[in-house]
Scaffold this motif. Structure first.
Motif, PDB file in Angstrom:
ATOM      1  N   ILE A   1       3.729  36.887  73.447  1.00  0.00           N
ATOM      2  CA  ILE A   1       4.909  36.496  72.682  1.00  0.00           C
ATOM      3  C   ILE A   1       5.890  35.830  73.647  1.00  0.00           C
ATOM      4  O   ILE A   1       6.229  36.390  74.681  1.00  0.00           O
ATOM      5  N   TYR A   2       6.324  34.653  73.281  1.00  0.00           N
ATOM      6  CA  TYR A   2       7.311  33.943  74.085  1.00  0.00           C
ATOM      7  C   TYR A   2       8.633  33.887  73.343  1.00  0.00           C
ATOM      8  O   TYR A   2       8.656  33.709  72.131  1.00  0.00           O
ATOM      9  N   SER A   3       9.695  34.010  74.090  1.00  0.00           N
ATOM     10  CA  SER A   3      11.025  33.860  73.528  1.00  0.00           C
ATOM     11  C   SER A   3      11.518  32.465  73.882  1.00  0.00           C
ATOM     12  O   SER A   3      11.622  32.112  75.057  1.00  0.00           O
ATOM     13  N   LEU A   4      11.803  31.665  72.860  1.00  0.00           N
ATOM     14  CA  LEU A   4      12.195  30.272  73.073  1.00  0.00           C
ATOM     15  C   LEU A   4      13.621  30.044  72.623  1.00  0.00           C
ATOM     16  O   LEU A   4      14.021  30.450  71.537  1.00  0.00           O
ATOM     17  N   ARG A   5      14.368  29.365  73.469  1.00  0.00           N
ATOM     18  CA  ARG A   5      15.742  29.061  73.106  1.00  0.00           C
ATOM     19  C   ARG A   5      15.784  27.807  72.245  1.00  0.00           C
ATOM     20  O   ARG A   5      15.052  26.852  72.490  1.00  0.00           O
ATOM     21  N   CYS A   6      16.650  27.819  71.254  1.00  0.00           N
ATOM     22  CA  CYS A   6      16.802  26.668  70.360  1.00  0.00           C
ATOM     23  C   CYS A   6      17.105  25.409  71.170  1.00  0.00           C
ATOM     24  O   CYS A   6      17.876  25.434  72.118  1.00  0.00           O
ATOM     25  N   LYS A   7      16.481  24.304  70.770  1.00  0.00           N
ATOM     26  CA  LYS A   7      16.648  23.044  71.498  1.00  0.00           C
ATOM     27  C   LYS A   7      17.801  22.191  71.000  1.00  0.00           C
ATOM     28  O   LYS A   7      17.971  21.061  71.445  1.00  0.00           O
ATOM     29  N   ASN A   8      18.536  22.663  70.056  1.00  0.00           N
ATOM     30  CA  ASN A   8      19.645  21.875  69.510  1.00  0.00           C
ATOM     31  C   ASN A   8      20.512  21.303  70.632  1.00  0.00           C
ATOM     32  O   ASN A   8      21.083  22.057  71.429  1.00  0.00           O
ATOM     33  N   PRO A   9      20.603  19.970  70.732  1.00  0.00           N
ATOM     34  CA  PRO A   9      21.373  19.344  71.812  1.00  0.00           C
ATOM     35  C   PRO A   9      22.863  19.683  71.760  1.00  0.00           C
ATOM     36  O   PRO A   9      23.576  19.556  72.770  1.00  0.00           O
ATOM     37  N   LYS A  10      23.350  20.091  70.611  1.00  0.00           N
ATOM     38  CA  LYS A  10      24.760  20.471  70.512  1.00  0.00           C
ATOM     39  C   LYS A  10      25.002  21.857  71.091  1.00  0.00           C
ATOM     40  O   LYS A  10      26.144  22.291  71.225  1.00  0.00           O
ATOM     41  N   GLY A  11      23.926  22.540  71.372  1.00  0.00           N
ATOM     42  CA  GLY A  11      24.061  23.872  71.958  1.00  0.00           C
ATOM     43  C   GLY A  11      23.900  24.947  70.913  1.00  0.00           C
ATOM     44  O   GLY A  11      24.589  24.948  69.892  1.00  0.00           O
ATOM     45  N   CYS A  12      22.983  25.835  71.185  1.00  0.00           N
ATOM     46  CA  CYS A  12      22.723  26.929  70.266  1.00  0.00           C
ATOM     47  C   CYS A  12      22.008  28.001  71.072  1.00  0.00           C
ATOM     48  O   CYS A  12      21.096  27.699  71.826  1.00  0.00           O
ATOM     49  N   ASP A  13      22.488  29.216  70.959  1.00  0.00           N
ATOM     50  CA  ASP A  13      21.893  30.262  71.799  1.00  0.00           C
ATOM     51  C   ASP A  13      20.851  31.114  71.070  1.00  0.00           C
ATOM     52  O   ASP A  13      20.383  32.111  71.575  1.00  0.00           O
ATOM     53  N   GLN A  14      20.509  30.677  69.877  1.00  0.00           N
ATOM     54  CA  GLN A  14      19.524  31.431  69.116  1.00  0.00           C
ATOM     55  C   GLN A  14      18.158  31.395  69.808  1.00  0.00           C
ATOM     56  O   GLN A  14      17.748  30.380  70.345  1.00  0.00           O
ATOM     57  N   ARG A  15      17.463  32.511  69.803  1.00  0.00           N
ATOM     58  CA  ARG A  15      16.128  32.543  70.382  1.00  0.00           C
ATOM     59  C   ARG A  15      15.119  32.913  69.306  1.00  0.00           C
ATOM     60  O   ARG A  15      15.428  33.647  68.374  1.00  0.00           O
ATOM     61  N   MET A  16      13.943  32.366  69.453  1.00  0.00           N
ATOM     62  CA  MET A  16      12.890  32.611  68.479  1.00  0.00           C
ATOM     63  C   MET A  16      11.675  33.142  69.217  1.00  0.00           C
ATOM     64  O   MET A  16      11.348  32.679  70.300  1.00  0.00           O
ATOM     65  N   ARG A  17      11.024  34.097  68.618  1.00  0.00           N
ATOM     66  CA  ARG A  17       9.820  34.628  69.253  1.00  0.00           C
ATOM     67  C   ARG A  17       8.581  34.004  68.633  1.00  0.00           C
ATOM     68  O   ARG A  17       8.404  34.029  67.430  1.00  0.00           O
ATOM     69  N   ILE A  18       7.775  33.447  69.495  1.00  0.00           N
ATOM     70  CA  ILE A  18       6.570  32.749  69.056  1.00  0.00           C
ATOM     71  C   ILE A  18       5.360  33.350  69.773  1.00  0.00           C
ATOM     72  O   ILE A  18       5.381  33.526  70.982  1.00  0.00           O
ATOM     73  N   ALA A  19       4.354  33.665  69.018  1.00  0.00           N
ATOM     74  CA  ALA A  19       3.113  34.178  69.615  1.00  0.00           C
ATOM     75  C   ALA A  19       2.149  33.034  69.864  1.00  0.00           C
ATOM     76  O   ALA A  19       1.931  32.216  68.987  1.00  0.00           O
ATOM     77  N   ILE A  20       1.652  32.968  71.078  1.00  0.00           N
ATOM     78  CA  ILE A  20       0.623  31.964  71.327  1.00  0.00           C
ATOM     79  C   ILE A  20      -0.564  32.610  72.015  1.00  0.00           C
ATOM     80  O   ILE A  20      -0.441  33.640  72.679  1.00  0.00           O
ATOM     81  N   ALA A  21      -1.691  31.995  71.849  1.00  0.00           N
ATOM     82  CA  ALA A  21      -2.910  32.538  72.437  1.00  0.00           C
ATOM     83  C   ALA A  21      -2.925  32.264  73.932  1.00  0.00           C
ATOM     84  O   ALA A  21      -2.471  31.228  74.398  1.00  0.00           O
ATOM     85  N   ARG A  22      -3.400  33.222  74.676  1.00  0.00           N
ATOM     86  CA  ARG A  22      -3.530  33.025  76.108  1.00  0.00           C
ATOM     87  C   ARG A  22      -4.685  32.073  76.388  1.00  0.00           C
ATOM     88  O   ARG A  22      -5.662  32.054  75.663  1.00  0.00           O
ATOM     89  N   GLN A  23      -4.504  31.329  77.461  1.00  0.00           N
ATOM     90  CA  GLN A  23      -5.558  30.417  77.838  1.00  0.00           C
ATOM     91  C   GLN A  23      -6.704  31.182  78.461  1.00  0.00           C
ATOM     92  O   GLN A  23      -6.487  32.086  79.248  1.00  0.00           O
ATOM     93  N   GLU A  24      -7.872  30.797  78.105  1.00  0.00           N
ATOM     94  CA  GLU A  24      -9.039  31.472  78.682  1.00  0.00           C
ATOM     95  C   GLU A  24      -9.474  30.770  79.939  1.00  0.00           C
ATOM     96  O   GLU A  24      -9.503  29.552  80.009  1.00  0.00           O
ATOM     97  N   HIS A  25      -9.797  31.566  80.916  1.00  0.00           N
ATOM     98  CA  HIS A  25     -10.299  30.985  82.161  1.00  0.00           C
ATOM     99  C   HIS A  25     -11.639  31.593  82.497  1.00  0.00           C
ATOM    100  O   HIS A  25     -11.865  32.741  82.255  1.00  0.00           O
TER     101      HIS A  25
END
Ligand SMILES: [Zn+2]
Length: 66
Positions: free
Chosen positions: A42-66
């Protein structure tokens, strides 16, 4: 067929900005918060709004296999 090209999109719950993240961006700029099992992070991502926004969103991504 590259998983790295995949894009995660979501709308910020706070400001309504449409965020778009590539997997690479998430790995570079996201903050790992939880490991869920062996294959998912799970990654916590900060909103990219160029005007500034401190909201964070949690996104689950699959781990890369090696
Ligand atoms: Zn936002």
């Amino acid at each position: 067929m590259s998983d790295n090209e995949r894009t995660v999109q979501y709308t910020c719950l706070k400001c309504g900005y449409k965020n778009s993240w590539t997997r690479d961006e998430i790995l570079q700029r996201g903050q790992e918060v939880i490991y869920r099992g062996e294959n998912e992070v799970i990654y916590s991502l900060r909103c990219k709004n160029p005007k500034g926004c401190d909201q964070r969103m949690r996104i689950a991504i699959a781990r890369q296999e090696h």
